[in-house]
Design a protein around this motif. Structure first.
Motif, PDB file in Angstrom:
ATOM      1  N   ARG A  63      69.112  17.194  55.323  1.00  0.00           N
ATOM      2  CA  ARG A  63      69.249  18.609  55.686  1.00  0.00           C
ATOM      3  C   ARG A  63      70.402  19.358  55.024  1.00  0.00           C
ATOM      4  O   ARG A  63      70.384  20.574  54.984  1.00  0.00           O
ATOM      5  CB  ARG A  63      69.427  18.741  57.208  1.00  0.00           C
ATOM      6  CG  ARG A  63      68.234  18.259  57.998  1.00  0.00           C
ATOM      7  CD  ARG A  63      68.333  18.547  59.493  1.00  0.00           C
ATOM      8  NE  ARG A  63      69.629  18.260  60.069  1.00  0.00           N
ATOM      9  CZ  ARG A  63      70.364  19.147  60.753  1.00  0.00           C
ATOM     10  NH1 ARG A  63      69.943  20.362  60.941  1.00  0.00           N
ATOM     11  NH2 ARG A  63      71.527  18.791  61.267  1.00  0.00           N
ATOM     12  N   TRP A  64      71.398  18.669  54.513  1.00  0.00           N
ATOM     13  CA  TRP A  64      72.607  19.364  54.096  1.00  0.00           C
ATOM     14  C   TRP A  64      72.959  19.242  52.619  1.00  0.00           C
ATOM     15  O   TRP A  64      73.531  20.169  52.039  1.00  0.00           O
ATOM     16  CB  TRP A  64      73.798  18.878  54.924  1.00  0.00           C
ATOM     17  CG  TRP A  64      73.726  19.301  56.341  1.00  0.00           C
ATOM     18  CD1 TRP A  64      73.147  18.610  57.384  1.00  0.00           C
ATOM     19  CD2 TRP A  64      74.210  20.518  56.908  1.00  0.00           C
ATOM     20  NE1 TRP A  64      73.254  19.322  58.544  1.00  0.00           N
ATOM     21  CE2 TRP A  64      73.916  20.504  58.282  1.00  0.00           C
ATOM     22  CE3 TRP A  64      74.878  21.620  56.380  1.00  0.00           C
ATOM     23  CZ2 TRP A  64      74.268  21.539  59.134  1.00  0.00           C
ATOM     24  CZ3 TRP A  64      75.228  22.649  57.233  1.00  0.00           C
ATOM     25  CH2 TRP A  64      74.919  22.602  58.588  1.00  0.00           C
ATOM     26  N   ARG A  65      72.684  18.107  51.999  1.00  0.00           N
ATOM     27  CA  ARG A  65      73.174  17.862  50.645  1.00  0.00           C
ATOM     28  C   ARG A  65      72.750  18.938  49.650  1.00  0.00           C
ATOM     29  O   ARG A  65      73.582  19.505  48.939  1.00  0.00           O
ATOM     30  CB  ARG A  65      72.721  16.479  50.166  1.00  0.00           C
ATOM     31  CG  ARG A  65      73.279  16.139  48.782  1.00  0.00           C
ATOM     32  CD  ARG A  65      72.922  14.742  48.338  1.00  0.00           C
ATOM     33  NE  ARG A  65      71.492  14.537  48.308  1.00  0.00           N
ATOM     34  CZ  ARG A  65      70.890  13.399  48.621  1.00  0.00           C
ATOM     35  NH1 ARG A  65      71.586  12.362  48.996  1.00  0.00           N
ATOM     36  NH2 ARG A  65      69.584  13.300  48.560  1.00  0.00           N
ATOM     37  N   GLU A  66      71.474  19.250  49.592  1.00  0.00           N
ATOM     38  CA  GLU A  66      70.995  20.228  48.600  1.00  0.00           C
ATOM     39  C   GLU A  66      71.539  21.634  48.851  1.00  0.00           C
ATOM     40  O   GLU A  66      72.074  22.261  47.925  1.00  0.00           O
ATOM     41  CB  GLU A  66      69.470  20.236  48.554  1.00  0.00           C
ATOM     42  CG  GLU A  66      68.948  21.146  47.470  1.00  0.00           C
ATOM     43  CD  GLU A  66      67.427  21.115  47.379  1.00  0.00           C
ATOM     44  OE1 GLU A  66      66.880  22.053  46.788  1.00  0.00           O
ATOM     45  OE2 GLU A  66      66.804  20.169  47.892  1.00  0.00           O
ATOM     46  N   PRO A  67      71.459  22.170  50.077  1.00  0.00           N
ATOM     47  CA  PRO A  67      71.999  23.521  50.281  1.00  0.00           C
ATOM     48  C   PRO A  67      73.506  23.620  50.024  1.00  0.00           C
ATOM     49  O   PRO A  67      73.978  24.616  49.491  1.00  0.00           O
ATOM     50  CB  PRO A  67      71.680  23.838  51.744  1.00  0.00           C
ATOM     51  CG  PRO A  67      70.711  22.830  52.194  1.00  0.00           C
ATOM     52  CD  PRO A  67      70.774  21.670  51.267  1.00  0.00           C
ATOM     53  N   VAL A  68      74.256  22.587  50.388  1.00  0.00           N
ATOM     54  CA  VAL A  68      75.702  22.624  50.153  1.00  0.00           C
ATOM     55  C   VAL A  68      75.986  22.584  48.658  1.00  0.00           C
ATOM     56  O   VAL A  68      76.827  23.331  48.155  1.00  0.00           O
ATOM     57  CB  VAL A  68      76.434  21.484  50.898  1.00  0.00           C
ATOM     58  CG1 VAL A  68      77.884  21.366  50.444  1.00  0.00           C
ATOM     59  CG2 VAL A  68      76.366  21.713  52.403  1.00  0.00           C
ATOM     60  N   SER A  69      75.282  21.750  47.904  1.00  0.00           N
ATOM     61  CA  SER A  69      75.539  21.673  46.463  1.00  0.00           C
ATOM     62  C   SER A  69      75.211  22.999  45.778  1.00  0.00           C
ATOM     63  O   SER A  69      75.890  23.398  44.840  1.00  0.00           O
ATOM     64  CB  SER A  69      74.785  20.511  45.818  1.00  0.00           C
ATOM     65  OG  SER A  69      73.404  20.733  45.856  1.00  0.00           O
ATOM     66  N   GLY A 147      72.381  12.799  67.043  1.00  0.00           N
ATOM     67  CA  GLY A 147      72.151  12.268  65.702  1.00  0.00           C
ATOM     68  C   GLY A 147      72.034  13.370  64.664  1.00  0.00           C
ATOM     69  O   GLY A 147      71.230  13.280  63.747  1.00  0.00           O
ATOM     70  N   ALA A 148      72.882  14.412  64.808  1.00  0.00           N
ATOM     71  CA  ALA A 148      72.769  15.562  63.922  1.00  0.00           C
ATOM     72  C   ALA A 148      74.135  16.123  63.547  1.00  0.00           C
ATOM     73  O   ALA A 148      75.042  16.185  64.376  1.00  0.00           O
ATOM     74  CB  ALA A 148      71.940  16.655  64.593  1.00  0.00           C
ATOM     75  N   ILE A 149      74.234  16.541  62.304  1.00  0.00           N
ATOM     76  CA  ILE A 149      75.415  17.270  61.847  1.00  0.00           C
ATOM     77  C   ILE A 149      75.295  18.682  62.402  1.00  0.00           C
ATOM     78  O   ILE A 149      74.254  19.324  62.261  1.00  0.00           O
ATOM     79  CB  ILE A 149      75.475  17.300  60.310  1.00  0.00           C
ATOM     80  CG1 ILE A 149      75.617  15.878  59.747  1.00  0.00           C
ATOM     81  CG2 ILE A 149      76.610  18.203  59.827  1.00  0.00           C
ATOM     82  CD1 ILE A 149      75.412  15.773  58.249  1.00  0.00           C
ATOM     83  N   ILE A 150      76.365  19.165  63.015  1.00  0.00           N
ATOM     84  CA  ILE A 150      76.298  20.511  63.579  1.00  0.00           C
ATOM     85  C   ILE A 150      77.152  21.515  62.821  1.00  0.00           C
ATOM     86  O   ILE A 150      76.988  22.716  62.994  1.00  0.00           O
ATOM     87  CB  ILE A 150      76.648  20.525  65.081  1.00  0.00           C
ATOM     88  CG1 ILE A 150      78.008  19.923  65.338  1.00  0.00           C
ATOM     89  CG2 ILE A 150      75.586  19.805  65.878  1.00  0.00           C
ATOM     90  CD1 ILE A 150      78.442  20.011  66.803  1.00  0.00           C
ATOM     91  N   ARG A 151      78.062  21.032  61.978  1.00  0.00           N
ATOM     92  CA  ARG A 151      78.837  21.945  61.151  1.00  0.00           C
ATOM     93  C   ARG A 151      79.372  21.195  59.935  1.00  0.00           C
ATOM     94  O   ARG A 151      79.798  20.047  60.043  1.00  0.00           O
ATOM     95  CB  ARG A 151      79.991  22.563  61.939  1.00  0.00           C
ATOM     96  CG  ARG A 151      80.737  23.605  61.119  1.00  0.00           C
ATOM     97  CD  ARG A 151      81.772  24.395  61.888  1.00  0.00           C
ATOM     98  NE  ARG A 151      82.804  23.547  62.439  1.00  0.00           N
ATOM     99  CZ  ARG A 151      83.146  23.543  63.724  1.00  0.00           C
ATOM    100  NH1 ARG A 151      82.532  24.293  64.589  1.00  0.00           N
ATOM    101  NH2 ARG A 151      84.112  22.759  64.143  1.00  0.00           N
TER     102      ARG A 151
END
Length: 162
Positions: A63-69, A147-151
């Motif tokens: 969920r996070w790697r692509e949008p953050v990059s 089991g989720a990153i929230i920020r």
């Protein structure tokens, strides 16, 4: 009470919505206190630490790697670095490999019987300016129960090169 307020509402840096298009992605300019990183107790791994780490890394990848990059640009880095030191970024182009990050849990806090962990990774070495070595750091606030990153918080960390 204060801790539950910090977890309920993400801290937002003063940036335009177009700069940070991802809900839950926060910018912390260099030298900013990040409460869950700087004030929470140090994490002591328990018996299920490997499983928690695996679940965290799966959520990061999914969920996070692509949008953050995509969000990390030179303009974004300039917003994080102290004004006096921005000249060192003139020719810099970030080359991020967010797939190969080495994550480590650094702090933990329990709120209403639900454990939260902060994971840290160094995403990039930044140009040296005025004898200061700098790195782009990523801190993820992870809800162990869900089991989720929230920020996700991006910041610059530096130290004087002696």
């Amino acid at each position: 009470m204060l801790l539950s307020l910090l977890l309920a509402a993400p801290v937002r840096a003063q940036t335009s919505p177009a700069t940070v298009p991802i809900v839950g992605l926060c910018l912390a300019p260099e030298l900013t206190l990040i409460p869950e990183v700087h004030t929470w107790p140090k994490y002591e791994p328990g018996e299920n630490a490997a499983e928690v780490q695996r679940r965290f890394e799966q959520d990061w990848a999914a969920r996070w790697r692509e949008p953050v990059s995509k969000a990390v640009t030179v303009d974004l880095l300039r917003r994080l670095i102290l004004q006096r030191d921005q000249a060192g970024l003139a020719d810099y182009r970030p080359d991020l490999d967010l797939a190969g990050l080495e994550w480590r849990a650094i702090t933990m806090q329990t709120v209403r019987q639900s454990p939260y962990l902060v994971f840290e990774a160094t995403a990039a070495d930044l140009p040296r300016v005025n004898a200061i070595l700098r790195w782009l750091k990523i801190y993820c606030l992870y809800d162990v129960q869900r089991g989720a990153i929230i920020r996700v918080t991006l910041t610059i960390v530096g130290e004087r090169d002696e």
